[in-house]
Every structure is written in C-alpha cells, then in structure tokens.
Scaffold this motif. Sequence first.
Motif, PDB file in Angstrom:
ATOM      1  N   ALA A  76       2.601  -6.387  11.622  1.00 40.39           N
ATOM      2  CA  ALA A  76       2.213  -7.763  11.291  1.00 40.39           C
ATOM      3  C   ALA A  76       0.855  -7.809  10.597  1.00 40.39           C
ATOM      4  CB  ALA A  76       2.194  -8.624  12.556  1.00 40.39           C
ATOM      5  N   VAL A  77      -0.087  -7.009  11.074  1.00 39.51           N
ATOM      6  CA  VAL A  77      -1.406  -6.955  10.428  1.00 39.51           C
ATOM      7  C   VAL A  77      -1.276  -6.421   9.012  1.00 39.51           C
ATOM      8  CG1 VAL A  77      -3.635  -5.762  10.462  1.00 39.51           C
ATOM      9  CG2 VAL A  77      -2.784  -6.845  12.529  1.00 39.51           C
ATOM     10  N   LEU A  78      -0.491  -5.379   8.845  1.00 41.91           N
ATOM     11  CA  LEU A  78      -0.332  -4.813   7.503  1.00 41.91           C
ATOM     12  C   LEU A  78       0.391  -5.778   6.569  1.00 41.91           C
ATOM     13  CD1 LEU A  78       0.370  -1.069   8.313  1.00 41.91           C
ATOM     14  CD2 LEU A  78      -1.751  -2.126   7.506  1.00 41.91           C
ATOM     15  N   MET A  79       1.336  -6.551   7.084  1.00 44.86           N
ATOM     16  CA  MET A  79       1.979  -7.571   6.255  1.00 44.86           C
ATOM     17  C   MET A  79       0.950  -8.606   5.800  1.00 44.86           C
ATOM     18  SD  MET A  79       5.137  -6.812   5.741  1.00 44.86           S
ATOM     19  CE  MET A  79       5.846  -8.360   5.169  1.00 44.86           C
ATOM     20  N   GLN A  80       0.060  -8.989   6.695  1.00 46.59           N
ATOM     21  CA  GLN A  80      -0.964  -9.958   6.328  1.00 46.59           C
ATOM     22  C   GLN A  80      -1.922  -9.383   5.295  1.00 46.59           C
ATOM     23  OE1 GLN A  80      -2.141 -12.470   9.418  1.00 46.59           O
ATOM     24  NE2 GLN A  80      -3.912 -13.283   8.352  1.00 46.59           N
ATOM     25  N   THR A  81      -2.204  -8.074   5.380  1.00 45.92           N
ATOM     26  CA  THR A  81      -3.090  -7.467   4.379  1.00 45.92           C
ATOM     27  C   THR A  81      -2.458  -7.503   2.987  1.00 45.92           C
ATOM     28  OG1 THR A  81      -2.339  -5.166   4.678  1.00 45.92           O
ATOM     29  CG2 THR A  81      -4.188  -5.922   6.074  1.00 45.92           C
ATOM     30  N   ALA A  82      -1.137  -7.510   2.919  1.00 50.49           N
ATOM     31  CA  ALA A  82      -0.489  -7.603   1.603  1.00 50.49           C
ATOM     32  C   ALA A  82      -0.904  -8.881   0.893  1.00 50.49           C
ATOM     33  CB  ALA A  82       1.038  -7.539   1.753  1.00 50.49           C
ATOM     34  N   ILE A  83      -1.061  -9.955   1.661  1.00 48.93           N
ATOM     35  CA  ILE A  83      -1.434 -11.238   1.076  1.00 48.93           C
ATOM     36  C   ILE A  83      -2.930 -11.276   0.750  1.00 48.93           C
ATOM     37  CG2 ILE A  83      -1.493 -13.748   1.462  1.00 48.93           C
ATOM     38  CD1 ILE A  83       1.366 -12.333   1.212  1.00 48.93           C
ATOM     39  N   TYR A  84      -3.758 -10.807   1.661  1.00 45.75           N
ATOM     40  CA  TYR A  84      -5.202 -10.959   1.493  1.00 45.75           C
ATOM     41  C   TYR A  84      -5.887  -9.781   0.809  1.00 45.75           C
ATOM     42  CZ  TYR A  84      -4.906 -15.230   4.123  1.00 45.75           C
ATOM     43  OH  TYR A  84      -4.598 -16.505   4.513  1.00 45.75           O
ATOM     44  N   CYS A  85      -5.276  -8.593   0.867  1.00 45.42           N
ATOM     45  CA  CYS A  85      -5.902  -7.410   0.261  1.00 45.42           C
ATOM     46  C   CYS A  85      -5.137  -6.908  -0.954  1.00 45.42           C
ATOM     47  CB  CYS A  85      -5.994  -6.272   1.274  1.00 45.42           C
ATOM     48  SG  CYS A  85      -6.904  -6.689   2.761  1.00 45.42           S
ATOM     49  N   GLY A  86      -3.905  -7.376  -1.094  1.00 40.01           N
ATOM     50  CA  GLY A  86      -3.077  -6.958  -2.218  1.00 40.01           C
ATOM     51  C   GLY A  86      -1.945  -6.046  -1.773  1.00 40.01           C
ATOM     52  N   VAL A  87      -0.833  -6.164  -2.477  1.00 43.35           N
ATOM     53  CA  VAL A  87       0.354  -5.381  -2.147  1.00 43.35           C
ATOM     54  C   VAL A  87       0.107  -3.878  -2.288  1.00 43.35           C
ATOM     55  CG1 VAL A  87       2.755  -4.936  -2.821  1.00 43.35           C
ATOM     56  CG2 VAL A  87       1.929  -7.287  -2.584  1.00 43.35           C
ATOM     57  N   PRO A  88      -0.563  -3.400  -3.347  1.00 46.08           N
ATOM     58  CA  PRO A  88      -0.782  -1.954  -3.428  1.00 46.08           C
ATOM     59  C   PRO A  88      -1.553  -1.397  -2.218  1.00 46.08           C
ATOM     60  CG  PRO A  88      -1.146  -2.941  -5.571  1.00 46.08           C
ATOM     61  CD  PRO A  88      -1.003  -4.080  -4.587  1.00 46.08           C
ATOM     62  N   ALA A  89      -2.559  -2.121  -1.760  1.00 50.68           N
ATOM     63  CA  ALA A  89      -3.312  -1.659  -0.587  1.00 50.68           C
ATOM     64  C   ALA A  89      -2.424  -1.640   0.643  1.00 50.68           C
ATOM     65  CB  ALA A  89      -4.527  -2.561  -0.350  1.00 50.68           C
ATOM     66  N   ALA A  90      -1.605  -2.675   0.811  1.00 49.46           N
ATOM     67  CA  ALA A  90      -0.710  -2.742   1.969  1.00 49.46           C
ATOM     68  C   ALA A  90       0.346  -1.641   1.908  1.00 49.46           C
ATOM     69  CB  ALA A  90      -0.061  -4.112   2.059  1.00 49.46           C
ATOM     70  N   LEU A  91       0.899  -1.388   0.731  1.00 53.97           N
ATOM     71  CA  LEU A  91       1.895  -0.323   0.596  1.00 53.97           C
ATOM     72  C   LEU A  91       1.312   1.027   1.005  1.00 53.97           C
ATOM     73  CD1 LEU A  91       3.636  -1.323  -2.754  1.00 53.97           C
ATOM     74  CD2 LEU A  91       4.710  -1.212  -0.488  1.00 53.97           C
ATOM     75  N   GLU A  92       0.111   1.309   0.536  1.00 55.28           N
ATOM     76  CA  GLU A  92      -0.548   2.569   0.911  1.00 55.28           C
ATOM     77  C   GLU A  92      -0.786   2.614   2.413  1.00 55.28           C
ATOM     78  OE1 GLU A  92      -2.686   6.262   0.849  1.00 55.28           O
ATOM     79  OE2 GLU A  92      -1.082   5.371  -0.336  1.00 55.28           O
ATOM     80  N   SER A  93      -1.214   1.510   2.995  1.00 51.66           N
ATOM     81  CA  SER A  93      -1.471   1.484   4.423  1.00 51.66           C
ATOM     82  C   SER A  93      -0.187   1.603   5.236  1.00 51.66           C
ATOM     83  CB  SER A  93      -2.234   0.219   4.806  1.00 51.66           C
ATOM     84  OG  SER A  93      -3.555   0.317   4.300  1.00 51.66           O
ATOM     85  N   PHE A  94       0.890   1.017   4.770  1.00 49.79           N
ATOM     86  CA  PHE A  94       2.184   1.208   5.445  1.00 49.79           C
ATOM     87  C   PHE A  94       2.579   2.682   5.423  1.00 49.79           C
ATOM     88  CE2 PHE A  94       3.188  -3.353   5.585  1.00 49.79           C
ATOM     89  CZ  PHE A  94       3.938  -3.414   6.752  1.00 49.79           C
ATOM     90  N   ARG A  95       2.365   3.340   4.282  1.00 52.71           N
ATOM     91  CA  ARG A  95       2.685   4.764   4.176  1.00 52.71           C
ATOM     92  C   ARG A  95       1.878   5.574   5.182  1.00 52.71           C
ATOM     93  NH1 ARG A  95       0.745   9.148   2.608  1.00 52.71           N
ATOM     94  NH2 ARG A  95      -1.138   8.293   1.708  1.00 52.71           N
ATOM     95  N   VAL A  96       0.577   5.316   5.213  1.00 51.82           N
ATOM     96  CA  VAL A  96      -0.318   6.030   6.131  1.00 51.82           C
ATOM     97  C   VAL A  96       0.025   5.708   7.585  1.00 51.82           C
ATOM     98  CG1 VAL A  96      -2.732   6.215   6.886  1.00 51.82           C
ATOM     99  CG2 VAL A  96      -2.180   6.208   4.442  1.00 51.82           C
ATOM    100  N   ALA A  97       0.254   4.440   7.873  1.00 47.14           N
ATOM    101  CA  ALA A  97       0.575   4.035   9.248  1.00 47.14           C
ATOM    102  C   ALA A  97       1.893   4.646   9.709  1.00 47.14           C
ATOM    103  CB  ALA A  97       0.619   2.513   9.354  1.00 47.14           C
ATOM    104  N   SER A  98       2.889   4.685   8.838  1.00 49.58           N
ATOM    105  CA  SER A  98       4.165   5.302   9.199  1.00 49.58           C
ATOM    106  C   SER A  98       3.974   6.756   9.591  1.00 49.58           C
ATOM    107  CB  SER A  98       5.156   5.209   8.034  1.00 49.58           C
ATOM    108  OG  SER A  98       5.531   3.881   7.804  1.00 49.58           O
ATOM    109  N   GLU A  99       3.197   7.480   8.804  1.00 52.72           N
ATOM    110  CA  GLU A  99       2.907   8.888   9.119  1.00 52.72           C
ATOM    111  C   GLU A  99       2.136   9.004  10.429  1.00 52.72           C
ATOM    112  OE1 GLU A  99       2.809  12.973   8.977  1.00 52.72           O
ATOM    113  OE2 GLU A  99       4.033  11.596   7.799  1.00 52.72           O
ATOM    114  N   ALA A 100       1.159   8.118  10.626  1.00 49.78           N
ATOM    115  CA  ALA A 100       0.369   8.151  11.859  1.00 49.78           C
ATOM    116  C   ALA A 100       1.245   7.892  13.078  1.00 49.78           C
ATOM    117  CB  ALA A 100      -0.751   7.120  11.785  1.00 49.78           C
TER     118      ALA A 100
END
Length: 125
Positions: free
Chosen positions: A95-119
């Motif tokens: 949910a936090v990462l979805m919100q970052t897509a809106i406020y930080c931008g989709v590219p930043a959120a996509l990268e963070s989803f990738r990193v979070a999935s691995e973590a």
Amino acid sequence: MTNPKLEQGLAIRKAVLGAAHVERSLAAADDFNKPIQELVTTYCWGEVWGNEDLPRQTRSLLNIAMLTALNRSHELKVHVQGALRNGVSKTEIQAVLMQTAIYCGVPAALESFRVASEAIKTYTE
C-alpha cells in the motif's frame, strides 16, 4: 566512557535490521568510515528510532516511502526487511509503495516494488 544513545541505538538497529546485518556493517568499518557508523547508530537509531512518539512499524513505513522518493535501493531493501521484522505486513508495504507511485512517480515505485519483492523473498528472521 559509555554512550547510552550509542548503546540504545545499537540495540534498536540490531532489533530492526537484524544482528547479522549490523555486525557485518560494523565489522566492515575501517578508520575512514567508522565515524559514520557511530553517527548513524547514535543519532539515527538511538535518538530518532529511540524516541517512542512513533511506533517502529510507522517509522518503517515512513522509511520505505522516503527511500523510494530518494531512489535509495540498497537502503530500501534493508528497511523492507526491517519492516517485516517490525511486524509490518506485506499488504502494508504494498500500500505504501502504491502511494509512492502517485507522489514520487511510477518509475520510482516500480523500482521499489522490484527491490521490495526481492527483499521479501530473501527475508529471514
């Protein structure tokens, strides 16, 4: 002379990030970077994380959002695992990462989803 905030910070840092991770970071410190390890442990973990005005779960979620905004993937991975250790659910992280897509931008959120999935996949208590 002992430093209570350093000791408190070390205990909190180990509780959130895992003792093995913290011990590796400290063992890798040399004369050049040892001062930053002490600063981070004392002020970040002892002073800020040691302040009980916010629960650790909230701090973890804030860190995930801020690290996404700053595009700090290495630290994000560490803090996603710390969030899980703090009792934050995968759904809350998502949910936090979805919100970052809106406020930080989709590219930043996509990268963070990738990193979070691995973590999440490599997380061990």
